[in-house]
Design an enzyme around this catalytic site. Structure first.
Site, PDB file in Angstrom:
ATOM      1  N   ARG A   1       0.855  -1.186   0.000  1.00  0.00           N
ATOM      2  CA  ARG A   1       0.000   0.000   0.000  1.00  0.00           C
ATOM      3  C   ARG A   1       0.894   1.240   0.000  1.00  0.00           C
ATOM      4  O   ARG A   1       1.683   1.434   0.928  1.00  0.00           O
ATOM      5  CB  ARG A   1      -0.896  -0.015   1.248  1.00  0.00           C
ATOM      6  CG  ARG A   1      -1.711   1.224   1.374  1.00  0.00           C
ATOM      7  CD  ARG A   1      -2.589   1.279   2.627  1.00  0.00           C
ATOM      8  NE  ARG A   1      -3.220   2.591   2.624  1.00  0.00           N
ATOM      9  CZ  ARG A   1      -3.376   3.373   3.678  1.00  0.00           C
ATOM     10  NH1 ARG A   1      -2.991   2.973   4.875  1.00  0.00           N
ATOM     11  NH2 ARG A   1      -3.922   4.560   3.555  1.00  0.00           N
TER      12      ARG A   1
ATOM     13  N   HIS B   1      -3.149  10.860   0.905  1.00  0.00           N
ATOM     14  CA  HIS B   1      -2.561  10.659   2.233  1.00  0.00           C
ATOM     15  C   HIS B   1      -1.958  12.000   2.670  1.00  0.00           C
ATOM     16  O   HIS B   1      -0.765  12.132   2.913  1.00  0.00           O
ATOM     17  CB  HIS B   1      -1.517   9.536   2.186  1.00  0.00           C
ATOM     18  CG  HIS B   1      -1.216   8.915   3.520  1.00  0.00           C
ATOM     19  ND1 HIS B   1      -1.347   7.576   3.780  1.00  0.00           N
ATOM     20  CD2 HIS B   1      -0.779   9.464   4.678  1.00  0.00           C
ATOM     21  CE1 HIS B   1      -1.000   7.308   5.025  1.00  0.00           C
ATOM     22  NE2 HIS B   1      -0.644   8.448   5.596  1.00  0.00           N
TER      23      HIS B   1
ATOM     24  N   GLU C   1      -7.403   8.380   6.627  1.00  0.00           N
ATOM     25  CA  GLU C   1      -7.643   9.004   7.921  1.00  0.00           C
ATOM     26  C   GLU C   1      -8.266  10.404   7.822  1.00  0.00           C
ATOM     27  O   GLU C   1      -7.622  11.417   8.143  1.00  0.00           O
ATOM     28  CB  GLU C   1      -6.343   9.039   8.740  1.00  0.00           C
ATOM     29  CG  GLU C   1      -5.825   7.638   9.015  1.00  0.00           C
ATOM     30  CD  GLU C   1      -4.613   7.583   9.943  1.00  0.00           C
ATOM     31  OE1 GLU C   1      -4.144   8.626  10.401  1.00  0.00           O
ATOM     32  OE2 GLU C   1      -4.132   6.456  10.206  1.00  0.00           O
TER      33      GLU C   1
ATOM     34  N   ASN D   1      -7.478   1.763  10.184  1.00  0.00           N
ATOM     35  CA  ASN D   1      -6.159   2.012  10.763  1.00  0.00           C
ATOM     36  C   ASN D   1      -6.318   2.015  12.269  1.00  0.00           C
ATOM     37  O   ASN D   1      -7.037   2.855  12.819  1.00  0.00           O
ATOM     38  CB  ASN D   1      -5.628   3.379  10.311  1.00  0.00           C
ATOM     39  CG  ASN D   1      -5.392   3.449   8.802  1.00  0.00           C
ATOM     40  OD1 ASN D   1      -5.559   2.465   8.090  1.00  0.00           O
ATOM     41  ND2 ASN D   1      -5.008   4.614   8.319  1.00  0.00           N
TER      42      ASN D   1
ATOM     43  N   TYR E   1      -4.316   1.781  16.105  1.00  0.00           N
ATOM     44  CA  TYR E   1      -3.047   1.823  16.842  1.00  0.00           C
ATOM     45  C   TYR E   1      -3.211   1.722  18.358  1.00  0.00           C
ATOM     46  O   TYR E   1      -2.365   1.173  19.031  1.00  0.00           O
ATOM     47  CB  TYR E   1      -2.303   3.137  16.553  1.00  0.00           C
ATOM     48  CG  TYR E   1      -1.753   3.213  15.149  1.00  0.00           C
ATOM     49  CD1 TYR E   1      -0.484   2.702  14.858  1.00  0.00           C
ATOM     50  CD2 TYR E   1      -2.497   3.756  14.108  1.00  0.00           C
ATOM     51  CE1 TYR E   1       0.027   2.749  13.572  1.00  0.00           C
ATOM     52  CE2 TYR E   1      -1.997   3.796  12.812  1.00  0.00           C
ATOM     53  CZ  TYR E   1      -0.736   3.292  12.552  1.00  0.00           C
ATOM     54  OH  TYR E   1      -0.249   3.329  11.274  1.00  0.00           O
TER      55      TYR E   1
ATOM     56  N   GLU F   1      -3.721  -0.137   8.248  1.00  0.00           N
ATOM     57  CA  GLU F   1      -2.535   0.239   9.045  1.00  0.00           C
ATOM     58  C   GLU F   1      -2.663  -0.338  10.444  1.00  0.00           C
ATOM     59  O   GLU F   1      -3.727  -0.259  11.057  1.00  0.00           O
ATOM     60  CB  GLU F   1      -2.408   1.763   9.200  1.00  0.00           C
ATOM     61  CG  GLU F   1      -1.963   2.488   7.978  1.00  0.00           C
ATOM     62  CD  GLU F   1      -1.792   3.995   8.219  1.00  0.00           C
ATOM     63  OE1 GLU F   1      -1.506   4.409   9.361  1.00  0.00           O
ATOM     64  OE2 GLU F   1      -1.965   4.739   7.243  1.00  0.00           O
TER      65      GLU F   1
HETATM   66  O1  IFM Z   1       2.532   7.668  10.059  1.00  0.00           O
HETATM   67  C1  IFM Z   1       1.163   7.693  10.241  1.00  0.00           C
HETATM   68  C2  IFM Z   1       0.433   7.484   8.926  1.00  0.00           C
HETATM   69  O2  IFM Z   1       0.802   8.412   7.967  1.00  0.00           O
HETATM   70  C3  IFM Z   1      -1.061   7.590   9.148  1.00  0.00           C
HETATM   71  N1  IFM Z   1      -1.484   6.755  10.216  1.00  0.00           N
HETATM   72  C4  IFM Z   1      -0.780   6.789  11.457  1.00  0.00           C
HETATM   73  C5  IFM Z   1       0.716   6.633  11.202  1.00  0.00           C
HETATM   74  C6  IFM Z   1       1.473   6.707  12.544  1.00  0.00           C
HETATM   75  O3  IFM Z   1       1.233   7.927  13.150  1.00  0.00           O
END
Ligand code: IFM
Length: 448
Positions: free
Chosen positions: A77, A121, A166, A294, A296, A353
């Site tokens: 990606r 992006h 995002e 995405n 985290y 992500e």
């Molecule tokens: O690096 C970023 C990415 O560009 C978008 N999502 C979160 C990642 C980590 O912060």
């Protein structure tokens, strides 16, 4: 010892984004994006870092693809830099910019790696920002033109596309919290931008159906998981508001054709109004082929009068944190995925992500990032549980292939499974690279 084993249907990948890795900011006709302007403005990015050179992937993409090949991923990606291929933001294409992506795609296909392209992006051409950027509806039209041009150029070879990455970050983090480009602190601007981004997504999906009828398209919202600190009604309400902002605001319009009323009213109390034109919601809610997620981090949320617009204070409790300070909450990943299925139905999902920031350096030619391996194991275990619970997961894409320009954090924060020396551009595979390679090869890993 427990084995977590995936079916052969799960696709594995790695991700990057143009401004974070390419460099070559002034080469071959690329024009500046909002991130060039923002990062070159003192005070915006740690240590005054910028993406002028980044990982120099513009020149080293063949080496990067070789790493992908040896990793064994099914897909890569990456995103297109709008201002590299269309320097004016609209109108004529920059042949050299287009040629770069054509070579990248061919190299991937020659190595049997499926390209997955993200159109946006975050690196909006500065020339469009000068005309109001995403606050101006004209940018929706410009995005449609750009998207169509890319579908025509690459849609014959590339079948997986993501419109917007995002949208919460590209709207609220960038225009209300002022942390990302263009660095505004204006709620009305952020609300406008969020709606325009989603409308632009809808326009692109519409064109895609015409130009790439045999392809798949989706978008990639980010969500964190927030759960109430206590059974107290105030904590429950605060969490709901926090989640509405991250999740429902960006998903209800796409999957239900409406925005959450509670948030519209909350914004109105702050004199920020959602302005929808006729036909916008129909465009936004067109069927898509997959949702990108995405993920985290997650936290507990507690009501707190002074904690921003939503009065929700995020409490990491005793969750460990990665080196960027984000609490590790792998169970939240499972909860977020099963909750998405409950809320929006059985939509195929790519994890577009997931990954962790750890800033280990190279020692004796090695990068021992055991913490990243642990993070990946925990999150892949949650993913496995979500699959078992019936969530349709098409693929898992790690963020990131390379250490790269981590936006306002600059180069200090490293998310890569490959270490990059930002002076020499030398790449060193981390232990997590080898762990991920082994997991892909065997489709399983062990937890003790
Ligand atoms: O690096 C970023 C990415 O560009 C978008 N999502 C979160 C990642 C980590 O912060």
């Amino acid at each position: 010892m427990t084995t977590i084993e995936f079916s052969n249907e799960l696709k594995w990948g790695a991700a990057t984004a143009s401004y974070q890795i390419e460099g070559a900011a002034h080469e071959d006709g690329r024009s500046p994006s909002i991130w060039d302007t923002f990062s070159h403005t003192p005070g915006n990015v740690k240590n005054g870092d910028h993406g002028d050179q980044a990982c120099n992937s513009y020149h080293l993409y063949k080496e990067d693809i070789q790493h992908l090949k040896e990793l064994g991923v099914d897909l890569y990606r990456f995103s297109i830099s709008w201002s590299r291929v269309m320097p004016e933001g609209t109108g004529s294409l920059n042949e050299k910019g287009v040629a770069y992506y054509r070579s990248l795609i061919e190299e991937l296909l020659n190595h049997n790696i499926k390209p997955m392209i993200t159109l946006y992006h975050w690196d909006l051409p500065q020339t469009l920002q000068d005309r109001g950027g995403w606050e101006n509806r004209a940018t929706i039209v410009a995005f449609e033109e750009y998207a169509e041009a890319m579908f025509k150029e690459f849609g014959g070879q590339v079948k997986s596309w993501i419109t917007i990455n995002e949208p919460w970050c590209a709207s609220f983090l960038s225009n209300y919290l002022g942390i990302h480009a263009p660095g505004k602190k204006d709620l009305q601007a952020a609300v406008d931008v969020s709606h325009h981004l989603l409308t632009a997504h809808g326009k692109a999906v519409q064109s895609f159906r015409e130009i790439v009828p045999d392809g798949e398209i989706g978008y990639a919202p980010n969500i964190g998981w927030l759960e109430p600190f206590s059974a107290d009604v105030e904590d429950q309400d605060a969490c709901r508001r926090g989640m509405l902002w991250q999740k429902e605001w960006f998903m209800d319009p796409v999957f239900k054709g409406s925005y959450p009323e509670e948030l519209i009213l909350l914004f109105e109390k702050q004199n920020a109004f959602l302005k929808i034109e006729e036909g916008d919601l129909e465009l936004i809610s067109q069927p898509i082929d997959f949702m990108g997620i995405n993920y985290y981090t997650g936290s507990l949320g507690r009501h707190q009068e002074n904690a921003g617009l939503f009065q929700v204070e995020e409490i990491p409790l005793d969750y460990r944190q990665t080196d960027i300070g984000w609490p590790i909450y792998a169970d939240g990943f499972y909860k977020a995925l099963t909750d998405l299925k409950e809320t929006y139905g059985d939509i195929p999902i790519y994890i577009t992500e997931n990954g962790a920031c750890y800033n280990h350096g190279v020692e004796d030619g090695k990068v021992n990032d055991q913490e990243r391996i642990d993070y990946l194991k925990q999150h892949l275990t949650s993913l496995y549980r979500a699959i078992k619970a019936g969530v349709s997961i098409k693929g898992y894409i790690v963020w990131s292939l390379l250490d790269n320009f981590e936006w306002a954090e600059g180069y200090e924060k490293r998310f890569g499974i490959i270490h990059v020396n930002f002076e020499t551009f030398e790449r060193t595979r981390k232990e997590s690279y080898y762990w991920y390679k082994n997991t892909i090869e065997k489709q399983r890993f062990e937890i003790t």
